[in-house]
Design a protein around this motif. Structure first.
Motif, mmCIF file in Angstrom:
data_model
loop_
_atom_site.group_PDB
_atom_site.id
_atom_site.type_symbol
_atom_site.label_atom_id
_atom_site.label_comp_id
_atom_site.label_asym_id
_atom_site.label_seq_id
_atom_site.Cartn_x
_atom_site.Cartn_y
_atom_site.Cartn_z
ATOM 1 N N PRO A 1 4.207 2.254 -10.936
ATOM 2 C CA PRO A 1 4.593 3.449 -11.713
ATOM 3 C C PRO A 1 4.062 4.763 -11.131
ATOM 4 O O PRO A 1 4.580 5.831 -11.457
ATOM 5 N N HIS A 2 3.054 4.698 -10.254
ATOM 6 C CA HIS A 2 2.478 5.931 -9.701
ATOM 7 C C HIS A 2 3.354 6.548 -8.601
ATOM 8 O O HIS A 2 3.127 7.689 -8.203
ATOM 9 N N LEU A 3 4.369 5.823 -8.124
ATOM 10 C CA LEU A 3 5.210 6.333 -7.027
ATOM 11 C C LEU A 3 6.263 7.315 -7.545
ATOM 12 O O LEU A 3 6.721 7.223 -8.683
ATOM 13 N N THR A 4 6.675 8.234 -6.666
ATOM 14 C CA THR A 4 7.815 9.117 -6.934
ATOM 15 C C THR A 4 8.954 8.672 -6.024
ATOM 16 O O THR A 4 8.839 8.777 -4.791
ATOM 17 N N LEU A 5 10.014 8.155 -6.639
ATOM 18 C CA LEU A 5 11.130 7.598 -5.860
ATOM 19 C C LEU A 5 12.270 8.593 -5.716
ATOM 20 O O LEU A 5 12.574 9.359 -6.632
ATOM 21 N N TYR A 6 12.896 8.555 -4.532
ATOM 22 C CA TYR A 6 14.133 9.277 -4.243
ATOM 23 C C TYR A 6 15.134 8.241 -3.738
ATOM 24 O O TYR A 6 14.748 7.277 -3.072
ATOM 25 N N LEU A 7 16.405 8.434 -4.058
ATOM 26 C CA LEU A 7 17.435 7.487 -3.639
ATOM 27 C C LEU A 7 18.542 8.237 -2.908
ATOM 28 O O LEU A 7 18.986 9.292 -3.377
ATOM 29 N N SER A 8 18.981 7.715 -1.763
ATOM 30 C CA SER A 8 20.078 8.374 -1.041
ATOM 31 C C SER A 8 21.165 7.372 -0.689
ATOM 32 O O SER A 8 20.898 6.188 -0.446
ATOM 33 N N ASP A 9 22.404 7.855 -0.677
ATOM 34 C CA ASP A 9 23.532 7.025 -0.261
ATOM 35 C C ASP A 9 24.696 7.947 0.097
ATOM 36 O O ASP A 9 24.744 9.113 -0.320
ATOM 37 N N ILE A 10 25.627 7.404 0.871
ATOM 38 C CA ILE A 10 26.836 8.147 1.241
ATOM 39 C C ILE A 10 27.913 8.004 0.163
ATOM 40 O O ILE A 10 28.848 8.792 0.093
ATOM 41 N N SER A 11 27.733 7.008 -0.707
ATOM 42 C CA SER A 11 28.758 6.631 -1.679
ATOM 43 C C SER A 11 28.476 7.200 -3.069
ATOM 44 O O SER A 11 27.394 6.995 -3.633
ATOM 45 N N ALA A 12 29.468 7.895 -3.635
ATOM 46 C CA ALA A 12 29.347 8.411 -5.001
ATOM 47 C C ALA A 12 29.255 7.269 -6.006
ATOM 48 O O ALA A 12 28.536 7.364 -7.011
ATOM 49 N N LEU A 13 29.975 6.182 -5.746
ATOM 50 C CA LEU A 13 29.894 5.011 -6.626
ATOM 51 C C LEU A 13 28.486 4.437 -6.636
ATOM 52 O O LEU A 13 27.962 4.061 -7.693
ATOM 53 N N ALA A 14 27.859 4.364 -5.464
ATOM 54 C CA ALA A 14 26.497 3.845 -5.374
ATOM 55 C C ALA A 14 25.530 4.731 -6.152
ATOM 56 O O ALA A 14 24.688 4.235 -6.912
ATOM 57 N N LEU A 15 25.652 6.046 -5.984
ATOM 58 C CA LEU A 15 24.753 6.962 -6.685
ATOM 59 C C LEU A 15 24.955 6.879 -8.200
ATOM 60 O O LEU A 15 23.990 6.932 -8.976
ATOM 61 N N SER B 1 0.842 -1.214 0.000
ATOM 62 C CA SER B 1 0.000 0.000 0.000
ATOM 63 C C SER B 1 0.872 1.258 0.000
ATOM 64 O O SER B 1 0.789 2.105 0.892
ATOM 65 N N LEU B 2 1.731 1.374 -1.001
ATOM 66 C CA LEU B 2 2.647 2.507 -1.094
ATOM 67 C C LEU B 2 2.013 3.639 -1.890
ATOM 68 O O LEU B 2 1.285 3.399 -2.851
ATOM 69 N N ARG B 3 2.323 4.884 -1.483
ATOM 70 C CA ARG B 3 1.769 6.045 -2.187
ATOM 71 C C ARG B 3 2.760 7.196 -2.096
ATOM 72 O O ARG B 3 3.620 7.229 -1.218
ATOM 73 N N GLY B 4 2.644 8.134 -3.016
ATOM 74 C CA GLY B 4 3.387 9.388 -2.909
ATOM 75 C C GLY B 4 4.888 9.255 -3.052
ATOM 76 O O GLY B 4 5.401 8.511 -3.888
ATOM 77 N N ASN B 5 5.600 9.996 -2.194
ATOM 78 C CA ASN B 5 7.061 10.061 -2.228
ATOM 79 C C ASN B 5 7.675 8.942 -1.394
ATOM 80 O O ASN B 5 7.339 8.794 -0.217
ATOM 81 N N VAL B 6 8.587 8.185 -2.000
ATOM 82 C CA VAL B 6 9.226 7.051 -1.325
ATOM 83 C C VAL B 6 10.734 7.218 -1.417
ATOM 84 O O VAL B 6 11.276 7.493 -2.500
ATOM 85 N N LEU B 7 11.420 7.055 -0.286
ATOM 86 C CA LEU B 7 12.880 7.138 -0.258
ATOM 87 C C LEU B 7 13.497 5.747 -0.132
ATOM 88 O O LEU B 7 13.166 5.003 0.797
ATOM 89 N N ASP B 8 14.380 5.415 -1.066
ATOM 90 C CA ASP B 8 15.222 4.219 -0.947
ATOM 91 C C ASP B 8 16.506 4.685 -0.260
ATOM 92 O O ASP B 8 17.389 5.256 -0.884
ATOM 93 N N PHE B 9 16.578 4.457 1.068
ATOM 94 C CA PHE B 9 17.717 4.926 1.856
ATOM 95 C C PHE B 9 18.854 3.907 1.765
ATOM 96 O O PHE B 9 18.622 2.707 1.841
ATOM 97 N N ALA B 10 20.093 4.405 1.643
ATOM 98 C CA ALA B 10 21.265 3.530 1.441
ATOM 99 C C ALA B 10 21.007 2.666 0.212
ATOM 100 O O ALA B 10 21.003 1.435 0.271
ATOM 101 N N CYS B 11 20.806 3.342 -0.914
ATOM 102 C CA CYS B 11 20.244 2.705 -2.112
ATOM 103 C C CYS B 11 21.190 1.739 -2.812
ATOM 104 O O CYS B 11 20.760 0.926 -3.623
ATOM 105 N N GLY B 12 22.509 1.819 -2.534
ATOM 106 C CA GLY B 12 23.436 0.939 -3.232
ATOM 107 C C GLY B 12 23.334 1.136 -4.739
ATOM 108 O O GLY B 12 23.388 2.261 -5.231
ATOM 109 N N ALA B 13 23.130 0.068 -5.467
ATOM 110 C CA ALA B 13 23.059 0.156 -6.931
ATOM 111 C C ALA B 13 21.662 0.494 -7.439
ATOM 112 O O ALA B 13 21.406 0.418 -8.645
#
Length: 360
Positions: free
Chosen positions: A243-257, A219-231
């Motif tokens: 497809p209706h979700l808006t995803l954001y991805l965060s990580d400490i690693s430039a390689l991961a991003l 039951s996901l909706r709206g803005n979703v964050l994938d924290f420590a997203c890796g690859a």
């Protein structure tokens, strides 16, 4: 100001830096370079925490994944005589006489950084590697033999410093040659994931992430964050499935991003990427945070980082928002989550992992 053991070893060898054009790759803390404040040096950071602490003016970075091409991205900030670059890699061929490389955990990550360093200095340039003895500095010296004859310069604080002069011919550094693209299938979703050495679960679908994708709340909706997203494994799967979700991805690693951007492009997707130390500096609010966090690699009694993440996650969630996460069963997440969240459910469990859902 606490110097890492590696930096303490380098502090004993300051005369080493008196000549030559130097670059440092992945320093283990932000303070050793204060001893070289009079010299012009370049510092390449693949990890945002030390970059941010070094430049002291950038709490987080936001990127559109579509702006990250095969050549990667870089954020450059001057601090006195030092130029700090946050990037997955650099292609500064032959621009330096000396590179100081801080030994990473993964052997393949080290091999890639060695290749990059060899291109940065060229023939007869010097690559110096500092690392903890228990972190594999001895086997690192063996890998350096493909470039020349390694020499141990010093050892102290349970660390060693090894130098090699680049004498052998070597393949020029080409970032794309280090990228692996694998196809994964979970339930009815088939998708491609790009990864590189040094990124979590390189070349394989982690069992914890797979369980989270199989058992997450739908039951996901709206803005979703994938924290420590890796690859970008979790985010790309969710975007294809919902497809209706808006995803954001965060990580400490430039390689991961960088790999996340490649993964999104592989699947004809796009999203906002955050470089951040935990959730520090991220102002966006989310309906859901979903994560396979990097806190369960070893058995530690200090849960300070985990507690901070859980507390910060609650602040980033909207009313009735949820935190969904997978973790090793032996870690006391139910209790830690219950300290901050009203309700905590165990959604699934295997002999190794548990999936939790915590609601505000």
């Amino acid at each position: 100001m606490i110097l890492s053991p590696q930096s303490q070893l380098l502090e004993r060898n300051l005369s080493l830096f008196e000549q030559g054009k130097w670059a440092f790759v992945n320093p283990s803390d932000a303070y050793f370079l204060d001893a070289l404040s009079a010299q012009e040096v370049t510092v390449v950071h693949q990890y945002f925490d030390v970059f941010s602490e070094s430049v002291r003016v950038i709490p987080s970075i936001s990127l559109d994944s579509r702006d990250v091409g095969e050549l990667g991205f870089e954020v450059t900030q001057k601090a006195g005589n030092h130029t700090h670059i946050f990037a997955p890699f650099v292609t500064l061929a032959g621009e330096f006489t000396d590179i100081m490389l801080f030994l990473p955990k993964a052997k393949t990550h080290f091999q890639m950084l060695l290749n990059m360093a060899a291109s940065m200095v060229g023939q007869q340039g010097r690559i110096h590697v500092v690392g903890e003895n228990k972190g594999g500095i001895k086997s690192a010296a063996k890998l350096m033999q493909q470039y020349g004859t390694p020499q141990k310069i010093d050892s102290a604080r349970h660390c060693s410093l090894v130098t090699v002069v680049v004498e052998q011919e070597h393949t020029p550094f080409n970032p794309s040659s280090w990228v692996d693209v694998s196809e994964y299938t979970v339930d009815d979703v088939k998708w491609n994931v790009a990864s590189m050495p040094g990124v979590f679960s390189h070349k394989e679908l982690d069992a914890g992430s797979e369980l989270l994708l199989q058992k997450h709340a739908t039951s996901l909706r709206g803005n979703v964050l994938d924290f420590a997203c890796g690859a970008g494994v979790i985010a790309s799967y969710l975007m294809l499935k919902y497809p209706h979700l808006t995803l954001y991805l965060s990580d400490i690693s430039a390689l991961a991003l960088y790999c996340s951007a490649l993964t999104l492009a592989e699947n004809k997707l796009s999203a906002t990427l955050f470089a951040a130390d935990g959730l520090h500096g991220v102002s966006q609010k989310f309906q859901h945070i979903i994560t396979n966090p990097p806190f369960h690699t070893g058995i530690k009694t200090d849960y300070t980082i985990t507690k901070r993440f859980i507390s910060d996650a609650k602040k980033q969630l909207t009313s009735k928002g949820t935190l969904q996460m997978v973790a090793n069963r032996f870690l006391p997440y139910p209790g830690l989550l219950a300290e901050e969240f009203t309700t905590v459910y165990t959604k699934a469990q295997t002999s190794q992992f548990s999936v939790y859902e915590a609601s505000v």
